[in-house]
Design an enzyme around this catalytic site. Structure first.
Site, short mmCIF file in Angstrom:
data_model
loop_
_atom_site.label_atom_id
_atom_site.label_comp_id
_atom_site.label_asym_id
_atom_site.label_seq_id
_atom_site.Cartn_x
_atom_site.Cartn_y
_atom_site.Cartn_z
N GLU A 272 -5.30 1.60 2.49
CA GLU A 272 -5.06 0.48 3.42
C GLU A 272 -5.26 0.91 4.87
O GLU A 272 -5.83 0.17 5.67
CB GLU A 272 -3.64 -0.06 3.22
CG GLU A 272 -3.34 -1.35 3.98
CD GLU A 272 -2.76 -1.13 5.37
OE1 GLU A 272 -2.52 -2.13 6.07
OE2 GLU A 272 -2.57 0.04 5.78
N GLU A 273 -4.79 2.12 5.18
CA GLU A 273 -4.84 2.56 6.57
C GLU A 273 -6.27 2.72 7.07
O GLU A 273 -6.54 2.59 8.26
CB GLU A 273 -4.07 3.88 6.74
CG GLU A 273 -2.58 3.79 6.44
CD GLU A 273 -1.81 2.94 7.43
OE1 GLU A 273 -2.43 2.31 8.31
OE2 GLU A 273 -0.57 2.89 7.33
N HIS B 102 0.83 -1.21 0.00
CA HIS B 102 0.00 0.00 0.00
C HIS B 102 0.86 1.25 0.00
O HIS B 102 2.04 1.22 0.35
CB HIS B 102 -1.01 -0.04 1.14
CG HIS B 102 -0.53 0.37 2.49
ND1 HIS B 102 -0.64 1.66 2.98
CD2 HIS B 102 0.02 -0.35 3.51
CE1 HIS B 102 -0.18 1.72 4.21
NE2 HIS B 102 0.23 0.51 4.57
N HIS C 284 2.81 5.44 12.75
CA HIS C 284 1.58 6.21 12.56
C HIS C 284 1.63 7.61 13.16
O HIS C 284 0.59 8.19 13.50
CB HIS C 284 0.37 5.44 13.10
CG HIS C 284 -0.06 4.31 12.23
ND1 HIS C 284 -1.24 3.62 12.42
CD2 HIS C 284 0.53 3.72 11.16
CE1 HIS C 284 -1.37 2.67 11.51
NE2 HIS C 284 -0.29 2.71 10.73
N ASP D 194 6.10 3.07 7.23
CA ASP D 194 4.79 2.47 6.95
C ASP D 194 3.96 3.42 6.12
O ASP D 194 3.42 4.40 6.63
CB ASP D 194 4.08 2.17 8.27
CG ASP D 194 2.70 1.55 8.09
OD1 ASP D 194 2.37 1.11 6.97
OD2 ASP D 194 1.95 1.50 9.07
N ASP E 122 4.24 -4.68 3.41
CA ASP E 122 3.64 -3.45 3.94
C ASP E 122 4.77 -2.56 4.42
O ASP E 122 5.30 -1.74 3.69
CB ASP E 122 2.65 -3.82 5.05
CG ASP E 122 1.82 -2.66 5.55
OD1 ASP E 122 2.30 -1.52 5.49
OD2 ASP E 122 0.68 -2.89 6.00
#
Length: 724
Positions: A407-408, A360, A542, A370, A435
């Site tokens: 995706e998130e 993603h 994140h 990420d 990922d």
């Protein structure tokens, strides 16, 4: 072409590795290179692999990551579209047939988010505090989305606070034993041990008014090591964003379970968001430990159980109160556009058999680790495939690279694409996921059992930046006493989910749960899947600090692990696409299932007594499947001239493990052997229908699910036995 010293060193190591490439499955004379499992004559494949492995370039990977992370690019934003255009440009430059595919999905951005302490007098906190550290060059961009949890409803709640540790079922049971009622309260829980959406779901079941999720420095901060920017761990104001959508019900667009959310889909084919099983009903928002500190410090009530104590410098109490908090959440929900980028290399012999490899692209903020460390590595895999295409090579099967969006928010882009191509995916040979490509130097992987040895064999052919092969480094880190990588609470980049069944003599490959883009392929469509990552201390998951500066300083300064992951990822696709016979191992699959069944039998005996459940039929079915796998493995080692029927049987066996009606109350998840746990979310539950019935103490449902599992194993065994 000018070669750096690192590239020259890599080529020297590469040549050494290729001279000793071998497969654990194949027989061979001592001292001679072993053939590659799945090939009648692997000399042409070895030459193609050698050419491919020489291409991925650390410097180009660095250029990709810098370009992909120059702006925050949350799904559906103009900056997200710019990354789609960048990836499409690189796909086309490599010679892939490329398209950008749009989907229309229901998702939220934050308009207003606030958390205020309203009591007792003298305690002040107004959050969320802006994420900031001195010296970070990225944390002032006005496009940074404020900390929030995707899929939370809007509303206001003001109530006393109760601390509930990680928010697991066991934690809520402990509160009940302490006579602490969370009904109508705001529950404060820390990230870790289960998926954030599961925390919300359990709190909702217990009728809490709201949930605040924070990162405790015990799990993701100074207790682990130096905080960013001095070290890789989460600083005081760092916040973990993330979706709380109930993906354990189904992933993808909340309004179109099981249906592709294409822009032309009539509204009559959608369900109302408020009726979607994926949408939480409870207010949820994240905080930093900077903001959680005054709440926890002033809680009253009994001391928390000592295992609930985090790393803040005071004794944690459970509450309720006297701290009272007001939550105000006003999200902006709309149907928004996602952009998947699909690149295709058509197969020369079996174009309708697909090998899909995906990563993603969307991020909560910059997403250096990420997911864009994975995107950069995938682009260098595509670069390598492009060089093969220039030489005249064509794969036997079609290779598809997918750059997934959304995706998130809930695995949206991959799920919608998989649903749109369900018919074609019936002939897919594999789905390979990456990922979080790189957060450090330690390789790890998860896969269905039929691909575990395939993964080991691929890593035996790829050089490690530390010398030797990736497999050898993987093996060393698995030795007793070897230090394990430290990953952030709940990060999915660490693929070392320990397998439920032990494997003697080989590096353990983990089991697939959920939380990344293999979910729809494996657990809905029955496509054999894997997930790979290279991990290390990574405390900015994140957050705004997951940016190029952090990656360059702590993740992979020289981008040599990016090069490694590009090689492993691309080689998975290349080898699977070119194999004469699909390199699955159903004997190992059967052994692992037999182990699952045996363990479940012991759990059932403990739960229900000696004779409540009969495991005889399912034990026999697992043994039959294992024996059929062993027999067909012998045929795979000596491939016939025309392997079409053999490959058809091999593909059919995995699909036979699907249960048409799905798991109880979760029809999207159709795989009889693996699913995300209802109360874990990311971690896999094996033989989920049976094990979750045992967990609930429901003997009748367990009997019914034993019959369903037995039938699936019988179907899979029959599919393998059908090849003569």
């Amino acid at each position: 072409m000018r070669l750096s010293s690192l590239t020259l060193l890599s080529l020297i190591v590469l040549c050494t590795c290729l001279s000793t490439t071998f497969s654990a499955h194949a027989p061979g004379g001592s001292g001679a290179p072993h053939p590659i499992f799945g090939f009648r004559d692997s000399s042409a494949e070895a030459a193609a692999e050698s050419r491919f492995l020489s291409v991925p370039d650390p410097k180009l990977a660095e250029e990709h990551l810098r370009a992909l992370t120059k702006a925050p690019h949350m799904a559906g934003t103009p900056e997200d579209k710019a990354t789609a255009d960048y990836v499409a440009e690189k796909f086309r430059a490599a010679g892939l047939e490329t398209e950008i595919v749009e989907y229309k999905v229901w998702m939220n951005y934050p308009l207003e988010i606030s958390v205020d302490v309203t009591a007792p007098a003298g305690v002040e906190m107004h959050g969320p505090t802006r994420e900031h550290v001195e010296g970070d060059p990225y944390d002032n961009d006005p496009r940074i989305v404020m900390p929030f949890n995707g899929m939370s409803p809007s509303g206001d709640a003001e109530a006393d606070v109760v601390y509930a540790n990680y928010g697991t079922p066991e934690d809520f049971e402990k509160l009940e034993k302490l006579k602490i009622d969370v009904r109508g309260k705001i529950v404060l829980v820390r990230y870790g041990q289960n998926f954030r959406g599961v925390k919300a779901f359990i709190a909702q079941e217990h009728h809490a008014a709201g949930v605040i999720i924070y990162s405790d420095p015990f799990d993701d901060g100074w207790r682990r090591g130096d905080k960013y920017p001095d070290g890789p761990w989460r600083p005081d104001t760092g916040v973990q964003r993330g979706s709380i959508g109930y993906m354990f019900e189904f992933p993808g667009d909340p309004t179109t379970p099981g249906v592709a959310s294409v822009p032309s889909l009539p509204e009559s084919k959608r369900i109302a968001p408020e009726k979607s099983a994926q949408m939480p009903k409870i207010l949820v928002t994240p905080l930093s430990y900077h903001d959680a500190w005054p709440i926890l410090q002033h809680l009253g009530g009994p001391d928390s159980p000592r295992e609930w104590q985090g790393a803040l410098p005071f004794t944690y109490h459970t509450g309720p109160g006297p701290v009272r908090v007001k939550m105000h959440l006003k999200p902006d929900y709309q149907f928004r556009t996602l952009w998947d980028v699909i690149g295709r290399v058509r197969g020369s012999e079996s174009p309708d058999e697909w090998v899909v490899a995906g990563n993603h692209r969307d991020a909560w903020v910059y997403g250096a680790v990420d997911p864009n460390s994975g995107t950069a590595a995938m682009l260098e895999s595509v670069h390598g495939i492009g060089e093969l295409l220039k030489s005249g090579w064509r794969p036997r099967r079609t290779i598809i690279f997918g750059s997934w969006d959304g995706e998130e928010e809930g695995l949206m882009g991959s799920t919608e694409w998989a649903e749109q191509h369900e018919v074609e995916m019936a002939n897919a040979a594999a789905y390979f996921n990456m990922d979080v490509g790189v957060s450090g130097p330690k390789f790890g992987a998860s896969a269905v059992p039929s691909l575990k040895q395939f993964l080991r064999d691929v890593t035996k052919a790829v050089p490690s930046p530390k010398g030797g092969t990736v497999y050898e480094g993987w093996q060393k880190q698995d030795q007793p006493g070897a230090s394990l990588p430290q990953s952030p609470a709940e990060a999915i980049g660490d693929t070392r989910h320990l397998p439920a069944a032990s494997t003697k003599g080989e590096v353990p490959v983990g089991d697939l749960g959920s939380g990344s883009d293999y979910t729809a392929f494996q657990q809905h469509l029955g496509v054999p899947s894997s997930d790979i990552s290279s991990t290390g201390p990574y405390g900015v998951y994140h957050s705004v600090f997951d940016n190029f500066a952090w990656f360059k300083k702590f993740g992979d300064p020289d981008f040599v692990y990016e090069q490694q992951m590009a090689r492993v990822f691309g080689l998975e696709a290349l080898r699977m696409a070119d194999a004469d016979v699909l390199p699955y191992d159903y004997e190992q699959y059967g052994k692992e299932i037999s182990s699952y069944v045996e363990t479940a039998g012991k759990r059932a005996e403990s739960k229900f007594g000696n004779h409540a459940l009969d495991f005889g039929a399912v034990t026999a079915a697992a043994k039959r499947f294992q024996e059929a796998g062993a027999k067909i493995l012998g045929k795979q080692r000596n491939p016939p001239r025309d392997p079409a029927r053999l490959n058809q049987a091999l593909r059919a066996a995995e699909r036979a493990l699907l249960v048409p009606e799905g798991l109880p109350h979760r029809p999207f998840f159709r795989h009889a052997i693996y699913a995300p746990g209802e109360y874990t979310g990311y971690a896999a539950v094996v033989i989920p229908g049976v094990n979750e019935a045992i967990d609930k103490g429901d003997a009748e449902r367990a009997r019914q699910q034993l019959a369903v599992l037995t039938a699936a194993l019988e179907r899979a065994a029959k599919a393998l036995e059908g090849y003569r």
